[in-house]
Design an enzyme around this catalytic site. Structure first.
Site, PDB file in Angstrom:
ATOM      1  N   LYS A   1      -5.510  -2.549   5.268  1.00  0.00           N
ATOM      2  CA  LYS A   1      -6.721  -1.736   5.043  1.00  0.00           C
ATOM      3  C   LYS A   1      -7.509  -2.187   3.818  1.00  0.00           C
ATOM      4  CE  LYS A   1      -3.594   1.570   6.564  1.00  0.00           C
ATOM      5  NZ  LYS A   1      -2.448   2.009   5.775  1.00  0.00           N
TER       6      LYS A   1
ATOM      7  N   SER B   1      15.102  -7.091   3.702  1.00  0.00           N
ATOM      8  CA  SER B   1      15.828  -6.902   4.962  1.00  0.00           C
ATOM      9  C   SER B   1      16.140  -5.419   5.108  1.00  0.00           C
ATOM     10  CB  SER B   1      17.093  -7.771   4.925  1.00  0.00           C
ATOM     11  OG  SER B   1      17.894  -7.532   6.041  1.00  0.00           O
TER      12      SER B   1
ATOM     13  N   ASP C   1      -2.801  -9.076   7.415  1.00  0.00           N
ATOM     14  CA  ASP C   1      -2.002  -8.652   8.567  1.00  0.00           C
ATOM     15  C   ASP C   1      -1.020  -9.784   8.819  1.00  0.00           C
ATOM     16  OD1 ASP C   1      -0.883  -7.983  10.953  1.00  0.00           O
ATOM     17  OD2 ASP C   1      -2.772  -7.591  12.003  1.00  0.00           O
TER      18      ASP C   1
ATOM     19  N   TYR D   1      14.720  -3.006  15.816  1.00  0.00           N
ATOM     20  CA  TYR D   1      14.546  -3.046  14.358  1.00  0.00           C
ATOM     21  C   TYR D   1      15.740  -3.786  13.726  1.00  0.00           C
ATOM     22  CZ  TYR D   1      14.116  -1.651   9.513  1.00  0.00           C
ATOM     23  OH  TYR D   1      14.024  -1.678   8.136  1.00  0.00           O
ATOM     24  N   SER D   2      16.952  -3.372  14.119  1.00  0.00           N
ATOM     25  CA  SER D   2      18.151  -4.009  13.565  1.00  0.00           C
ATOM     26  C   SER D   2      18.154  -5.504  13.870  1.00  0.00           C
ATOM     27  CB  SER D   2      19.421  -3.378  14.154  1.00  0.00           C
ATOM     28  OG  SER D   2      19.437  -1.990  13.951  1.00  0.00           O
ATOM     29  N   ALA D   3      17.793  -5.850  15.117  1.00  0.00           N
ATOM     30  CA  ALA D   3      17.797  -7.270  15.512  1.00  0.00           C
ATOM     31  C   ALA D   3      16.771  -8.064  14.699  1.00  0.00           C
ATOM     32  CB  ALA D   3      17.504  -7.396  17.008  1.00  0.00           C
TER      33      ALA D   3
ATOM     34  N   LYS E   1      15.833  -7.473  11.699  1.00  0.00           N
ATOM     35  CA  LYS E   1      16.344  -7.642  10.338  1.00  0.00           C
ATOM     36  C   LYS E   1      17.562  -8.592  10.323  1.00  0.00           C
ATOM     37  CE  LYS E   1      13.360  -5.047   8.056  1.00  0.00           C
ATOM     38  NZ  LYS E   1      12.438  -5.621   7.054  1.00  0.00           N
TER      39      LYS E   1
ATOM     40  N   GLY F   1       5.260   2.936  -0.252  1.00  0.00           N
ATOM     41  CA  GLY F   1       6.728   2.806  -0.338  1.00  0.00           C
ATOM     42  C   GLY F   1       7.255   1.748  -1.295  1.00  0.00           C
TER      43      GLY F   1
ATOM     44  N   SER G   1       0.826  -1.214   0.000  1.00  0.00           N
ATOM     45  CA  SER G   1       0.000   0.000   0.000  1.00  0.00           C
ATOM     46  C   SER G   1       0.858   1.262   0.000  1.00  0.00           C
ATOM     47  CB  SER G   1      -0.894   0.008   1.246  1.00  0.00           C
ATOM     48  OG  SER G   1      -0.085   0.018   2.407  1.00  0.00           O
TER      49      SER G   1
HETATM   50  N1  LIG Z   1      12.371   3.131   4.038  1.00  0.00           N
HETATM   51  C1  LIG Z   1      13.539   2.770   4.488  1.00  0.00           C
HETATM   52  O1  LIG Z   1      14.426   3.619   4.753  1.00  0.00           O
HETATM   53  C2  LIG Z   1      13.861   1.297   4.652  1.00  0.00           C
HETATM   54  C3  LIG Z   1      15.209   0.946   4.860  1.00  0.00           C
HETATM   55  C4  LIG Z   1      15.525  -0.388   5.009  1.00  0.00           C
HETATM   56  C5  LIG Z   1      14.545  -1.360   4.957  1.00  0.00           C
HETATM   57  N2  LIG Z   1      13.248  -1.000   4.760  1.00  0.00           N
HETATM   58  C6  LIG Z   1      12.231  -2.076   4.752  1.00  0.00           C
HETATM   59  O2  LIG Z   1      11.457  -2.001   3.578  1.00  0.00           O
HETATM   60  C7  LIG Z   1      10.185  -2.588   3.818  1.00  0.00           C
HETATM   61  C8  LIG Z   1       9.106  -1.684   3.271  1.00  0.00           C
HETATM   62  O3  LIG Z   1       9.102  -0.469   3.993  1.00  0.00           O
HETATM   63  P1  LIG Z   1       8.821   0.955   3.325  1.00  0.00           P
HETATM   64  O4  LIG Z   1      10.024   1.753   3.505  1.00  0.00           O
HETATM   65  O5  LIG Z   1       8.237   0.819   1.992  1.00  0.00           O
HETATM   66  O6  LIG Z   1       7.742   1.509   4.396  1.00  0.00           O
HETATM   67  P2  LIG Z   1       6.204   1.960   4.258  1.00  0.00           P
HETATM   68  O7  LIG Z   1       6.071   2.937   3.149  1.00  0.00           O
HETATM   69  O8  LIG Z   1       5.799   2.361   5.629  1.00  0.00           O
HETATM   70  O9  LIG Z   1       5.451   0.604   3.845  1.00  0.00           O
HETATM   71  C9  LIG Z   1       5.308  -0.454   4.764  1.00  0.00           C
HETATM   72  C10 LIG Z   1       4.274  -1.439   4.260  1.00  0.00           C
HETATM   73  O10 LIG Z   1       4.193  -2.515   5.202  1.00  0.00           O
HETATM   74  C11 LIG Z   1       2.840  -2.781   5.485  1.00  0.00           C
HETATM   75  N3  LIG Z   1       2.687  -3.319   6.853  1.00  0.00           N
HETATM   76  C12 LIG Z   1       3.140  -2.818   8.020  1.00  0.00           C
HETATM   77  N4  LIG Z   1       2.799  -3.613   9.044  1.00  0.00           N
HETATM   78  C13 LIG Z   1       2.118  -4.664   8.500  1.00  0.00           C
HETATM   79  C14 LIG Z   1       1.488  -5.822   9.030  1.00  0.00           C
HETATM   80  N5  LIG Z   1       1.472  -6.110  10.336  1.00  0.00           N
HETATM   81  N6  LIG Z   1       0.874  -6.696   8.165  1.00  0.00           N
HETATM   82  C15 LIG Z   1       0.849  -6.426   6.846  1.00  0.00           C
HETATM   83  N7  LIG Z   1       1.415  -5.345   6.277  1.00  0.00           N
HETATM   84  C16 LIG Z   1       2.035  -4.466   7.111  1.00  0.00           C
HETATM   85  C17 LIG Z   1       2.094  -1.460   5.285  1.00  0.00           C
HETATM   86  O11 LIG Z   1       0.770  -1.769   4.862  1.00  0.00           O
HETATM   87  P3  LIG Z   1      -0.588  -1.352   5.621  1.00  0.00           P
HETATM   88  O12 LIG Z   1      -0.241  -0.340   6.680  1.00  0.00           O
HETATM   89  O13 LIG Z   1      -1.443  -0.795   4.509  1.00  0.00           O
HETATM   90  O14 LIG Z   1      -1.100  -2.642   6.158  1.00  0.00           O
HETATM   91  C18 LIG Z   1       2.884  -0.829   4.139  1.00  0.00           C
HETATM   92  O15 LIG Z   1       2.342  -1.199   2.891  1.00  0.00           O
HETATM   93  C19 LIG Z   1      10.097  -2.830   5.332  1.00  0.00           C
HETATM   94  O16 LIG Z   1      10.341  -4.208   5.599  1.00  0.00           O
HETATM   95  C20 LIG Z   1      11.231  -1.983   5.887  1.00  0.00           C
HETATM   96  O17 LIG Z   1      11.749  -2.511   7.092  1.00  0.00           O
HETATM   97  C21 LIG Z   1      12.876   0.315   4.605  1.00  0.00           C
END
Ligand SMILES: NC(=O)c1ccc[n+]([C@@H]2O[C@H](COP(=O)([O-])OP(=O)(O)OC[C@H]3O[C@@H](n4cnc5c(N)ncnc54)[C@H](OP(=O)(O)O)[C@@H]3O)[C@@H](O)[C@H]2O)c1
Length: 278
Positions: free
Chosen positions: A39, A142, A64, A156-158, A160, A17, A15
């Site tokens: 959602k 990751s 979820d 968070y780090s742990a 990942k 990023g 939904s």
């Molecule tokens: N952005 C960064 O700087 C960064 C860096 C390193 C790694 N990452 C990793 O990249 C991945 C994507 O993150 P993003 O940066 O794109 O963040 P984001 O824009 O906040 O997107 C996170 C997504 O995860 C979903 N989500 C969260 N909790 C959930 C749950 N319990 N069940 C199902 N879906 C869930 C949300 O969907 P809904 O809320 O619609 O359910 C949303 O679509 C994550 O694993 C994050 O740890 C991000």
């Protein structure tokens, strides 16, 4: 895109990023993408958005990753519709900030429940299908924090690090079944992640507050000024286009370099650099 693994993709957390950008990219290239969100609803058929120039689509379905029941329903839905699931991208995740001392066991569990156990639940639901097919591709999202732990982002780090470890073991376990496993390690990326970050309740009146605030402010600035999710999508596409994907791919030149250099520098030096950054 070569569609080596087939054209049915399931992406958790589509939904926003990285998940959303990946879903849009793959649909444009003719993939049938099932994206998930907490959602979304199963009923809304109009959410099937056929792209103009291909047979690909994105259909959003509810999920979820913290619920066994929700995971089973989402995976069964895709399998019943398509008869196969070719690529699973475990992307759903969020971050909790706070010192180790200030983070309660409940907060730490919530972090692991989504990032690590959520990935585990998805794997347990999808792997029987992929084993039956005799092929498939798993991509776990990751983080660079899964290679370099960041202060005040310890849980968070742990979580990942745990994903990294499980992914490496899984890759060896699935080799005889023809299922490929890889992971992508994003660096700071401009997505909804920063606004979704939770803070440990005890972090507000903490002895760590001065250091915590400085560190998290610097992290959030780096995320907000970071590249958009396209840099991560590029690496995910590279994995999907590869018959023999690497174990891990880091996204972004400076992070790739940093991960590479970790092999050659003593841990004390690495900690010095990370402490300066965060
Ligand atoms: N952005 C960064 O700087 C960064 C860096 C390193 C790694 N990452 C990793 O990249 C991945 C994507 O993150 P993003 O940066 O794109 O963040 P984001 O824009 O906040 O997107 C996170 C997504 O995860 C979903 N989500 C969260 N909790 C959930 C749950 N319990 N069940 C199902 N879906 C869930 C949300 O969907 P809904 O809320 O619609 O359910 C949303 O679509 C994550 O694993 C994050 O740890 C991000």
């Amino acid at each position: 895109m070569k569609k080596i693994y087939g054209d049915v993709v399931l992406i958790t957390g589509a939904s926003s990023g990285i998940g959303k950008a990946t879903a849009e990219f793959l649909a444009k290239h003719g993939y049938k993408v099932y994206g998930t969100s907490r959602k979304a609803y199963f009923e809304t058929e109009e959410q099937v958005a056929a792209t103009s120039d291909s047979s690909g689509f994105i259909k959003m379905i509810p999920l979820d990753v913290c619920s066994d029941d929700s995971v089973k329903k989402a995976v069964s839905y895709v399998y019943e519709k398509e008869g196969h699931i070719d690529i699973l991208i475990n992307n759903a995740g969020f971050g909790i900030a706070g010192s180790v001392e200030d983070t309660s066991p409940e907060e730490a569990f919530a972090q692991f429940n989504t990032n690590f156990f959520g990935t585990h639940r998805m794997l347990r639901a999808v792997l029987p299908i992929m084993r039956k097919q005799g092929k498939g591709l798993i991509i776990n999202v990751s983080s660079v924090a899964g290679v370099f732990p960041i202060p005040f982002q310890s849980m968070y780090s742990a979580s990942k690090y745990a994903v990294e470890s499980m992914t490496e073991a899984l890759r060896m376990e699935l080799k005889p079944f023809g299922i490929k496993v890889s992971m992508v390690e994003p660096g700071d990326t401009r997505t909804g992640f920063t606004d979704q970050r939770l803070y440990a309740k005890d972090a507000q009146n903490s002895v760590y507050k001065k250091y915590f605030t400085k560190s998290v402010t610097s992290m959030e600035k780096s995320e907000r000024n970071g590249p958009g999710p396209h840099v991560v999508v590029k690496e995910i596409a590279r994995i999907i286009n590869s018959k023999n994907p690497p174990i891990r791919v880091t996204s972004g030149f400076s992070y790739k370099l940093f991960v590479f250099l970790k092999r050659f520098f003593p841990p004390r030096f690495i900690q010095f650099v990370i402490s300066k950054m965060y």
